[in-house]
Design an enzyme around this catalytic site. Structure first.
Site, PDB file in Angstrom:
ATOM      1  N   SER A 253     -99.684   4.178  17.794  1.00 46.50           N
ATOM      2  CA  SER A 253    -101.033   3.895  18.274  1.00 46.50           C
ATOM      3  C   SER A 253    -101.260   4.513  19.643  1.00 46.50           C
ATOM      4  O   SER A 253    -100.451   4.357  20.554  1.00 46.50           O
ATOM      5  CB  SER A 253    -101.249   2.381  18.365  1.00 46.50           C
ATOM      6  OG  SER A 253    -102.443   2.072  19.050  1.00 46.50           O
ATOM      7  N   LYS A 254    -102.372   5.202  19.777  1.00 40.79           N
ATOM      8  CA  LYS A 254    -102.757   5.780  21.070  1.00 40.79           C
ATOM      9  C   LYS A 254    -102.951   4.672  22.110  1.00 40.79           C
ATOM     10  O   LYS A 254    -102.631   4.846  23.282  1.00 40.79           O
ATOM     11  CB  LYS A 254    -104.044   6.587  20.899  1.00 40.79           C
ATOM     12  CG  LYS A 254    -104.567   7.237  22.175  1.00 40.79           C
ATOM     13  CD  LYS A 254    -103.694   8.369  22.653  1.00 40.79           C
ATOM     14  CE  LYS A 254    -104.346   9.105  23.823  1.00 40.79           C
ATOM     15  NZ  LYS A 254    -103.500  10.163  24.358  1.00 40.79           N
ATOM     16  N   ARG A 255    -103.448   3.527  21.655  1.00 41.87           N
ATOM     17  CA  ARG A 255    -103.686   2.408  22.577  1.00 41.87           C
ATOM     18  C   ARG A 255    -102.386   1.927  23.208  1.00 41.87           C
ATOM     19  O   ARG A 255    -102.379   1.367  24.300  1.00 41.87           O
ATOM     20  CB  ARG A 255    -104.349   1.247  21.827  1.00 41.87           C
ATOM     21  CG  ARG A 255    -105.771   1.540  21.384  1.00 41.87           C
ATOM     22  CD  ARG A 255    -106.330   0.402  20.564  1.00 41.87           C
ATOM     23  NE  ARG A 255    -107.649   0.706  20.045  1.00 41.87           N
ATOM     24  CZ  ARG A 255    -108.309  -0.065  19.213  1.00 41.87           C
ATOM     25  NH1 ARG A 255    -107.767  -1.202  18.802  1.00 41.87           N
ATOM     26  NH2 ARG A 255    -109.505   0.286  18.766  1.00 41.87           N
TER      27      ARG A 255
END
Length: 480
Positions: A253-255
């Site tokens: 996940s980029k988050r």
């Protein structure tokens, strides 16, 4: 039936590795059968829209060679290909679905925006099945209220009991109880569709034959099938794929700070290597082959070889694969790729072509260049203990003697190539009755000030040039 697949990303600012893998599988399914690969922009969730993100999608697909046959920029007979430009189409079919009994008008609070924020635009509404009082309002009364200006949404109606049954290429035959389904919003109060509605309408109208998406959508597929059924349409072939995982518990996940495609390219990974690696994240070619060009993938890919289990993103394996790609580049192409990194790391005038020849067999990412050339820009401070090496049979005394011999020979050397310099110093060792390493090792330390270097003594001498090589050897001798 002509095979038609679609990549339908949301323009949210970057290309997630999982999204790019989905696009690749869709592209390969289409191209393996001579079909069409369609690009569609799903921008129904306006809160997450990022300016310029559509251009990132275009640039990424072009950079890896996955060119689309239809899309917002090139058109096609099934357009428009941006969902926000298709609002009248969704409104038309939403009202038709109400007439067919597959949906109803709802005058309760519109929670669809929250739902799309909370989990891939696919969470059910907060109204459980059969709990929405608006479901029991007649169409006539509902339309009278709408005509008076009352805000409304269109919500799916689910009256079926028992089990929904459908087939998936990856997971086989699947059954889901209708009682597990919620009657979610299909058309929001602002006239924008939710993902659950827009993807069905668009896939049918664009004649999409195969739908590839994450396996988190399996539980919602019966809701999509009910819409197909209400309209009398045939559902597409479903290909649900497991997620790409950071580890056994966490999705990539980029988050969470995990790399996007753009991040990996910025770190010195080649787009072709990234694409090759993610093709194998959930797909098995059935052979021992690991290095595939896009053209090779188009010839051997079959969706039946996709895995059911999640794939764990292995940065070590990606780095290894990238190294293979770097070594397979032509010398000219490697130098072209490396040049921006040289500009970033070096101001000293050195033989960059020779440096490329030294680095190409040894590095795994282009970013490795920066760490490997620091001693070229500035010779680090080092202690004389670096000249002591049991394997090379050197100590400070031997190193000093070897450097004195090398300095004298190199000052007289006319041909400044790796082959000529190696023969010169090798011959020197023989003449002086020393081991090759007793000459070459001290020279390498003198030129780099480091125990580990990307090349040998004569390779570094060619990169640095004659004047700088002699200067550094003289400095080492003064230090010894």
């Amino acid at each position: 039936m002509k095979v038609r697949t679609r990549f339908a990303p949301s323009p949210t600012g970057y290309m997630h590795i999982g999204n790019l893998r989905t696009a690749l599988y869709e592209y390969l399914i289409a191209k393996a059968s001579g079909g069409d690969f369609v690009l569609r922009i799903e921008d129904t969730d306006q809160k997450r829209y990022v300016e310029g993100a559509t251009d990132i999608i275009y640039a990424t697909l072009k950079r890896v060679g996955m060119l689309w046959d239809e899309g917002p920029d090139i058109g096609g007979e099934y357009g428009p290909y941006v969902q926000s430009e298709r609002k009248p189409i969704y409104a038309e079919y939403a009202h038709k679905l109400v007439d067919l009994g597959g949906a109803h008008y709802c005058f309760c609070a519109d929670t669809s925006d929250e739902d799309e924020e909370n989990g891939e635009e696919d969470l059910a509404s907060k109204f459980a099945k059969f709990k929405d009082p608006c479901k029991f309002i007649s169409k006539e009364e509902a339309r009278e209220r709408i005509a008076k200006g009352e805000k409304f949404t269109v919500r799916q109606t689910i009256n079926k009991t028992g089990k929904s049954k459908f087939h998936d290429v990856v997971y086989g035959d699947i059954e889901i109880d209708y009682d597990e389904l919620d009657e979610g919003v299909l058309l929001k109060s602002d006239g924008m569709p939710t993902y659950n509605f827009a993807n069905v309408i668009d896939d049918h109208l664009m004649e999409i034959s195969h739908v590839v998406r994450g396996n988190e959508y399996i539980s919602s597929t019966p809701k999509y099938n009910l819409i197909y059924e209400a309209f009398g349409w045939t559902p597409p072939i479903y290909v649900h794929v497991p997620p790409v995982m950071k580890d056994a518990q966490h999705k990539l996940s980029k988050r969470n700070g995990d790399a996007s495609f753009q991040d990996l390219v910025a770190k010195g990974y080649l787009p072709e290597a990234i694409l090759n690696y993610i093709a194998l994240l959930g797909w098995n070619p059935g052979t021992e082959q690991e290095i595939f060009s896009l053209e090779e993938l188009k010839k051997c890919f079959t969706a039946e070889r996709l895995h059911q289990s999640p794939a764990i993103f292995d940065g070590v394996k990606l780095k290894w694969m990238n190294g293979q790609y770097l070594r397979n580049l032509s010398a000219d192409e490697f130098h072209k790729q490396a040049f921006p990194y040289y500009k970033k790391a070096l101001t000293r005038q050195v033989n960059l072509e020779a440096l490329s020849k030294v680095l190409q067999p040894r590095i795994e990412t282009l970013q490795d260049i920066v760490d490997n050339v620091d001693f070229i820009e500035n010779l680090p401070t080092y202690g004389n203990e670096l000249f002591i090496n049991k394997k090379m049979k050197t100590d400070e005394t031997v190193a000093k003697q070897g450097l004195e011999y090398a300095l004298e020979a190199l000052k007289e050397q006319k041909e400044w190539t790796n082959e000529a310099l190696f023969e010169c110093l090798k011959g020197l060792a023989s003449t002086k009755e020393m081991k090759n390493g007793q000459i070459l090792y001290p020279v390498r330390i003198a030129l780099s000030g480091k125990e580990t270097t990307p090349g040998g003594a004569t390779e570094l001498a060619v990169v640095l040039g004659k004047e700088e090589t002699i200067r550094r050897i003289e400095m080492a001798l003064s230090q010894l």
